[in-house]
Design an enzyme around this catalytic site. Sequence first.
Site, PDB file in Angstrom:
ATOM      1  N   TYR A  34      74.225  52.070  48.516  1.00 57.19           N
ATOM      2  CA  TYR A  34      74.576  53.419  48.071  1.00 57.19           C
ATOM      3  C   TYR A  34      74.510  53.277  46.512  1.00 57.19           C
ATOM      4  O   TYR A  34      75.456  52.476  45.910  1.00 57.19           O
ATOM      5  CB  TYR A  34      75.953  53.771  48.677  1.00 57.19           C
ATOM      6  CG  TYR A  34      76.340  55.251  47.951  1.00 57.19           C
ATOM      7  CD1 TYR A  34      76.053  56.431  48.431  1.00 57.19           C
ATOM      8  CD2 TYR A  34      77.350  55.189  46.812  1.00 57.19           C
ATOM      9  CE1 TYR A  34      76.560  57.576  47.678  1.00 57.19           C
ATOM     10  CE2 TYR A  34      77.588  56.396  45.990  1.00 57.19           C
ATOM     11  CZ  TYR A  34      77.338  57.504  46.668  1.00 57.19           C
ATOM     12  OH  TYR A  34      77.669  58.868  46.171  1.00 57.19           O
ATOM     13  N   ASP A 115      73.793  46.912  40.351  1.00 62.03           N
ATOM     14  CA  ASP A 115      74.745  48.125  40.350  1.00 62.03           C
ATOM     15  C   ASP A 115      75.916  47.657  40.458  1.00 62.03           C
ATOM     16  O   ASP A 115      76.740  47.318  41.578  1.00 62.03           O
ATOM     17  CB  ASP A 115      74.288  48.845  41.419  1.00 62.03           C
ATOM     18  CG  ASP A 115      75.234  50.163  41.480  1.00 62.03           C
ATOM     19  OD1 ASP A 115      76.274  50.075  41.035  1.00 62.03           O
ATOM     20  OD2 ASP A 115      74.795  51.115  42.452  1.00 62.03           O
ATOM     21  N   LYS A 142      82.988  54.805  37.491  1.00 59.70           N
ATOM     22  CA  LYS A 142      84.491  54.717  38.040  1.00 59.70           C
ATOM     23  C   LYS A 142      85.628  54.353  36.974  1.00 59.70           C
ATOM     24  O   LYS A 142      85.909  55.104  36.130  1.00 59.70           O
ATOM     25  CB  LYS A 142      84.474  53.937  39.657  1.00 59.70           C
ATOM     26  CG  LYS A 142      83.597  54.463  40.615  1.00 59.70           C
ATOM     27  CD  LYS A 142      83.773  53.795  41.956  1.00 59.70           C
ATOM     28  CE  LYS A 142      82.698  53.990  42.834  1.00 59.70           C
ATOM     29  NZ  LYS A 142      82.479  55.420  43.146  1.00 59.70           N
TER      30      LYS A 142
END
Length: 213
Positions: A34, A115, A142
């Site tokens: 993801y 990532d 985040k």
Amino acid sequence: MRFTNSGTEANLMAMSLARATTGRNKILVFHGAYHGGVFVFAGGGSPINAPFEFVLGQYNDIESTLELVREHASDLAAIVVEPMMGAGGCIPAKAEFLQGLQDAATDAGALFIFDEVMTSRLAPGGLQELLDITPDLTVLGKYIGGGFSFGAFGGASRLMDHFDPHKPGSFPHAGTFNNNILTMSAGYAGMSRVFTSEASRELNQRGKTCAIA
């Protein structure tokens, strides 16, 4: 580094940069990964994924992945990987798997992209610091924005210099809130006063100690 509003946007910019700088189209990703709302690869992919040409590999299976790299090398722009696959089950990558990917990307003339939206909190320099692997580009997000909308991507100057507006033919990177002053201020306060390098190391060491206990 360049700032964005989300990890999704940061991944989009990093992959687009890889395609633009290599002149190639394909992105190697992994089943179950993801990388944001338009980069979902559980079950083989999502119908609303960004319309890039993706090649899907098996996470932690270096032999089958190397076969894919060899097969698509001439049009492979990047290999994008989470050093720990988060949504796929918090699966740590084997060190030899990541090193093999980096070597394969270099040999193929593709970019190696980490990532680290999730894993960057595992050390002051992210999981790449602990693994002693330096990718061409890193994607962040985040918590670094102090709880506000945040993303970032960055890496080698030979790549990021393409965004220098003083240079002819520079790449545009527009976005009203890319440098949102509230996010930047909250993130700076969080990283300099709360989740400092020392706090990061102490927190993760406590986690390891509890896991062993």
